[in-house]
Structure formats: C-alpha cells, structure tokens
Design an enzyme around this catalytic site. Structure first.
Site, PDB file in Angstrom:
ATOM      1  N   GLU A  13     -18.982 151.407 -12.097  1.00 49.35           N
ATOM      2  CA  GLU A  13     -18.007 150.007 -11.716  1.00 49.35           C
ATOM      3  C   GLU A  13     -19.150 148.402 -11.678  1.00 49.35           C
ATOM      4  OE1 GLU A  13     -16.790 151.864  -7.820  1.00 49.35           O
ATOM      5  OE2 GLU A  13     -14.871 150.800  -8.477  1.00 49.35           O
ATOM      6  N   ASN A  52     -14.476 157.417  -0.612  1.00 46.74           N
ATOM      7  CA  ASN A  52     -13.539 157.207   0.849  1.00 46.74           C
ATOM      8  C   ASN A  52     -12.162 156.790   0.348  1.00 46.74           C
ATOM      9  OD1 ASN A  52     -14.004 156.801   3.249  1.00 46.74           O
ATOM     10  ND2 ASN A  52     -13.574 154.749   2.766  1.00 46.74           N
ATOM     11  N   ARG A 105      -7.016 157.119   4.870  1.00 46.27           N
ATOM     12  CA  ARG A 105      -5.961 156.778   5.094  1.00 46.27           C
ATOM     13  C   ARG A 105      -5.017 157.148   4.478  1.00 46.27           C
ATOM     14  NH1 ARG A 105      -7.304 152.514   0.111  1.00 46.27           N
ATOM     15  NH2 ARG A 105     -10.125 152.718   1.171  1.00 46.27           N
ATOM     16  N   ASN A 157     -20.420 145.222  -4.521  1.00 47.59           N
ATOM     17  CA  ASN A 157     -19.261 145.820  -5.028  1.00 47.59           C
ATOM     18  C   ASN A 157     -18.469 145.940  -3.458  1.00 47.59           C
ATOM     19  OD1 ASN A 157     -17.228 147.617  -4.698  1.00 47.59           O
ATOM     20  ND2 ASN A 157     -18.419 148.871  -6.116  1.00 47.59           N
ATOM     21  N   HIS A 172      -8.604 150.960  -8.150  1.00 43.49           N
ATOM     22  CA  HIS A 172     -10.084 151.567  -8.616  1.00 43.49           C
ATOM     23  C   HIS A 172      -9.910 150.737 -10.288  1.00 43.49           C
ATOM     24  CE1 HIS A 172      -9.981 154.360  -4.669  1.00 43.49           C
ATOM     25  NE2 HIS A 172     -10.881 153.439  -4.748  1.00 43.49           N
ATOM     26  N   ILE A 184     -17.087 161.253  -3.746  1.00 39.89           N
ATOM     27  CA  ILE A 184     -16.610 163.053  -3.678  1.00 39.89           C
ATOM     28  C   ILE A 184     -16.205 164.095  -5.272  1.00 39.89           C
ATOM     29  CG2 ILE A 184     -14.493 164.725  -3.337  1.00 39.89           C
ATOM     30  CD1 ILE A 184     -14.021 161.870  -0.456  1.00 39.89           C
ATOM     31  N   ASP A 212     -15.702 161.357   6.350  1.00 39.02           N
ATOM     32  CA  ASP A 212     -16.873 161.539   5.581  1.00 39.02           C
ATOM     33  C   ASP A 212     -16.652 163.229   4.894  1.00 39.02           C
ATOM     34  OD1 ASP A 212     -19.711 162.430   4.273  1.00 39.02           O
ATOM     35  OD2 ASP A 212     -19.935 160.231   5.164  1.00 39.02           O
ATOM     36  N   LEU A 213     -16.325 163.722   4.143  1.00 37.57           N
ATOM     37  CA  LEU A 213     -16.491 164.659   3.258  1.00 37.57           C
ATOM     38  C   LEU A 213     -17.504 165.321   3.571  1.00 37.57           C
ATOM     39  CD1 LEU A 213     -14.268 166.167   2.048  1.00 37.57           C
ATOM     40  CD2 LEU A 213     -16.199 166.205  -0.099  1.00 37.57           C
ATOM     41  N   ARG A 234     -16.904 142.751  -7.556  1.00 42.06           N
ATOM     42  CA  ARG A 234     -15.811 143.878  -7.291  1.00 42.06           C
ATOM     43  C   ARG A 234     -14.341 143.032  -6.680  1.00 42.06           C
ATOM     44  NH1 ARG A 234     -13.578 148.350  -3.572  1.00 42.06           N
ATOM     45  NH2 ARG A 234     -12.318 149.048  -5.160  1.00 42.06           N
TER      46      ARG A 234
END
Ligand SMILES: Nc1ncnc2c1ncn2[C@@H]1O[C@H](COP(=O)(O)OP(=O)(O)O)[C@@H](O)[C@H]1O
Ligand SMILES: CCC(=O)OP(=O)(O)O
Ligand SMILES: [Mg+2]
Length: 402
Positions: free
Chosen positions: A381, A206, A236, A11, A175, A327, A278-279, A86
């Site tokens: 996934e 992300n 984005r 993926n 997604h 997240i 990056d959170l 993926r």
C-alpha cells in the site's frame, strides 16, 4: 527542491502504524517500519525488520512521535518532499486521492464515524505530519477509491431505496489501495498476464476483505458502508444477521452504541477464541490443542472460503485467487485450510510452494493441475500511496511555480 527528495507514507491500521520513506525518484524504499499492538502494553516499533523496541507511549500519538524520531536520527526530516497518508473512508466525497487542505480534513472528519477504528487514527497521522512538516504537500489516498467502479447492484443494500437517496446508505468497500496494487502485480504472474482476467483477492490482515477484480476493475467486495461487513476479522464480527443484534439488544438491554463496540472490538477471532485477535497466537494455540482457538480458526476459514466462492460469481472469468495482507502472506495454515474448502472449484495447492516463506515475494502456490491459479502477492500500500503523493504533490508544486 531537496537534493535527495523522499516521500514519507503513513498507514494507520486498526492495530498498527506502518511507515515508509521512499526515494522520490525511484520509489525505492529507504527506510520502513511498523508500530504494532498499538494501545496495548506491548506496543512496539520495529524499524527495517530489526529488533522491536517498546514504545514509551502506546497510543497513535506515541507511535507517530517514535517514527518521527527515527527520521530525525537519520537526518531525513528535511528531505521529506511529500507525505502520503492512507485514509480508510472517503465516503461519497472522495473518488480519488487528493491534496490535503483544511477543508479536506473537515470533510474526512465528517465521514469518520463510518470507519471509527481507522479514520480517527488516520487523522492523527495527518495532523501530526502537518505540524512536523509545515509547507510540505500532504496527500490523502483513500481505501474506498478503488471500489468506485462497483455497479449499483453490488453497492446497494436490500433496504428501502430512500435510505440510499436521502442518507447515502450504500456499500463502499475498503482495502482498495491494497486490492489495486495486488491486481496490478498479478499480471506479472505466469497464467495471469492477460488483460482479460478475473481475480478474487483475499486481503487477510487484522482487517480483512475479499475483492472481485475483472480486467483491473473492482466489481464486488466484501466490506460495506463501514469496514465491519463481510469476513470475520481480528476483533470485528463481519456479517451478522441484524435480527440477531436486535434480539440481543432486547435481551441484554445493551444500547446500539454498546453493540457497535462489541461488533467492532470484542468479536471476530478475539471474541470466538476468548484468547487473542492475533493469528500467530491462535495458530500456536491450535497446535497445542486449544479447542476454542481451533473453533475460531475454522469459523474464520469457513467465512473466507464462502466469501471467495460468492465473489467468483461476480466475475466474467475466474482465473486466480490471490492471498495478501499479514495473514494471507504469512499463514501457511490459513491458505491450506481455505484452499481445501474450495476444492469444489478444482483448486489444489502445491504443499511445497505453499510452504515457501513470504520473503521470497510474489509466488504461485497452486499445483500445475489446479483449475484456478492460487498465488501470494505481498501487498505494498505504501508504494501506491507514494506514487499518488508524488503525482499530486508535483502538480501542486508546478502550480505554485507557474
Ligand atoms: N508469520 C505469521 N503467521 C501467521 N499470521 C501472521 C504472521 N505474521 C503476521 N500475521 C498476522 O497478520 C495479522 C496482521 O495483519 P496486517 O495486515 O499487518 O494488519 P493490519 O494492517 O490490519 O493492522 C495479525 O493477525 C497477525 O497475527
Ligand atoms: C478499513 C479497512 C481495514 O480494515 O483496514 P486494516 O486492515 O488496516 O485494519
Ligand atoms: Mg492493513
């Protein structure tokens, strides 16, 4: 057939490459890992939640070589029976998973400009796996497939209809493999067992998107013809007034290509904070009082809450909100802030439930008084990709032996 057949899933995300090796009989995960911060000098590989190891080569090729080396160390290369990939964008060419052939690769390449951060990385994965596992059936599982149930009113833009007819301009959504898995798992949660349920799923990683799922089918989603529409993401911008971009082009002399690059790679949490996409870094800065990090997080949250509210309007009944993705699964702060913005729906989180760590798995986080059930479901996934790879790979093998 190997004595101990396994399925390898690959993926390639916009900032990471995740891989898993699953037992082909049980779909239990035997080995998994992630290469993170690809294309930066911090690019590293973590296997089975161990210590991260810095990659010798930081790009996608380097990540795939390191993954292949991990399989070799464990003597797993010869056990790989099927490989599932993926693929982010299948355009209107693929409405379900397919066995990969030269023709399929060519078709994926044709739609790749519509998902430039993903499809080229996905194709690297396909080519490298085909070279390493010659003769092993490889299957493509598309993010876009789950959204094939969108009705025209959900997938059309308000542009002249001829652009849809002549150029295929429409919304596809992404997604889908994650939204499909999460919506299936949701029926295991108390209060959401009914086949007749309406969910809004917030996949926050992300890349980030919201999906409205009625009775197991996608009825609306926030990403569009490309994975740029909708929520604010790591790099984005999400929804932007096209007029603002046209104005910017005239003011600054930037070309369409320049602005596409800005919108995909220099915007979102990174562009707003000026600090990071990056959170985890931004949450730390938030607690240290960094105002730009706080502004980025508040803007990110505002857009998520607004988009969840809008997607509720696509449902017949609004029963649950599910958080997933890096997240959604891990950030206590983001879930709390988003839920506070959604109080108008009678939503209330239980602080203790929300504070539980992700390792406990799928869980309800709303209070017993909440009008809508809120839950966290760790996405998988890889499992969905493995199941599709097994199903298609086995039918290919049966055809070979017939
Ligand atoms: N413990 C955590 N707390 C807050 N954010 C986290 C945590 N772990 C991961 N994240 C965030 O999740 C995001 C990556 O999500 P992920 O779904 O893995 O991305 P993608 O698949 O799109 O590459 C990053 O912004 C990262 O900071
Ligand atoms: C293509 C959808 C997307 O944004 O994927 P990502 O979250 O893996 O970057
Ligand atoms: Mg992802």
């Amino acid at each position: 057939m190997n004595n101990y057949p396994v399925v390898l899933t690959i993926n390639c995300g916009s900032s990471s490459v995740k891989f898993s090796v699953l037992d082909a009989q049980t779909c239990d995960v035997l080995l998994s890992g992630i290469c993170e911060e690809i294309n930066t000098d911090k690019a590293c590989l973590t296997v089975n939640d161990g210590e991260p190891v810095i990659l010798a080569r930081q790009d996608y090729e380097g990540a795939l070589a390191a993954i292949s080396n991990e399989l070799e160390i464990r003597n797993l290369n010869n056990s790989v029976e099927f490989v599932g990939h993926r693929i982010a964008h299948g355009g209107s060419l693929f409405s379900q998973s397919v066995l990969i052939t030269d023709e399929v690769i060519e078709q994926i390449r044709q739609v790749s400009p519509l998902a430039p951060l993903h499809n080229y990385a996905n194709l690297h994965g396909v080519e490298s796996a085909r070279a390493r596992f010659p003769g092993v059936p490889q299957v493509a599982v598309f993010d876009t497939s789950f959204h094939q149930t969108l009705k025209p009113e959900a997938y059309l833009y308000g542009l002249p209809y001829r652009y849809f007819e002549e150029h295929g301009v429409r919304r596809y959504g992404f997604h889908g493999t994650s939204h499909r898995y999460v919506s299936q798992q949701a029926s295991e949660l108390p209060g959401l067992e009914s086949a007749n349920s309406g969910l809004v799923i917030a996949h926050l990683g992300n890349g980030a998107s919201v999906c409205a799922v009625q009775n197991g089918e996608s009825v609306d989603t926030s990403m569009g013809m490309t994975p740029l529409e909708g929520l604010i993401m790591g790099t984005r911008c999400g929804d932007v007034d096209f007029g603002a971009m046209a104005w910017l082009a005239r003011q600054t002399g930037q070309s369409l290509d320049d602005l596409e690059q800005v919108a995909n790679k220099e915007s979102g949490l990174l562009g707003l904070s000026g600090l990071s996409s990056d959170l985890r870094t931004l949450e730390k800065a938030w607690h240290e009082g960094n105002e730009r990090a706080q502004l980025a997080i508040k803007t990110f949250v505002h857009r998520i809450a607004r988009t969840i509210g809008a997607h509720a309007a696509a449902l017949e009944s609004f029963n649950g909100i599910i958080f997933t993705g890096g997240i959604g699964e891990n950030s206590i702060l983001i879930r709390r802030l988003v839920s506070e913005r959604l109080r108008v729906f009678g939503i209330e989180l239980d602080t203790e439930r929300n504070n539980q760590p992700n390792r406990i798995g799928q869980r309800i986080i709303s209070s017993d008084n909440s009008a809508i059930i809120c839950a966290v479901i760790p996405t998988n996934e890889e499992k969905m990709i493995a199941l599709d790879a097994l199903q298609l790979g086995q039918s290919c093998r049966l055809a070979e032996y017939a």
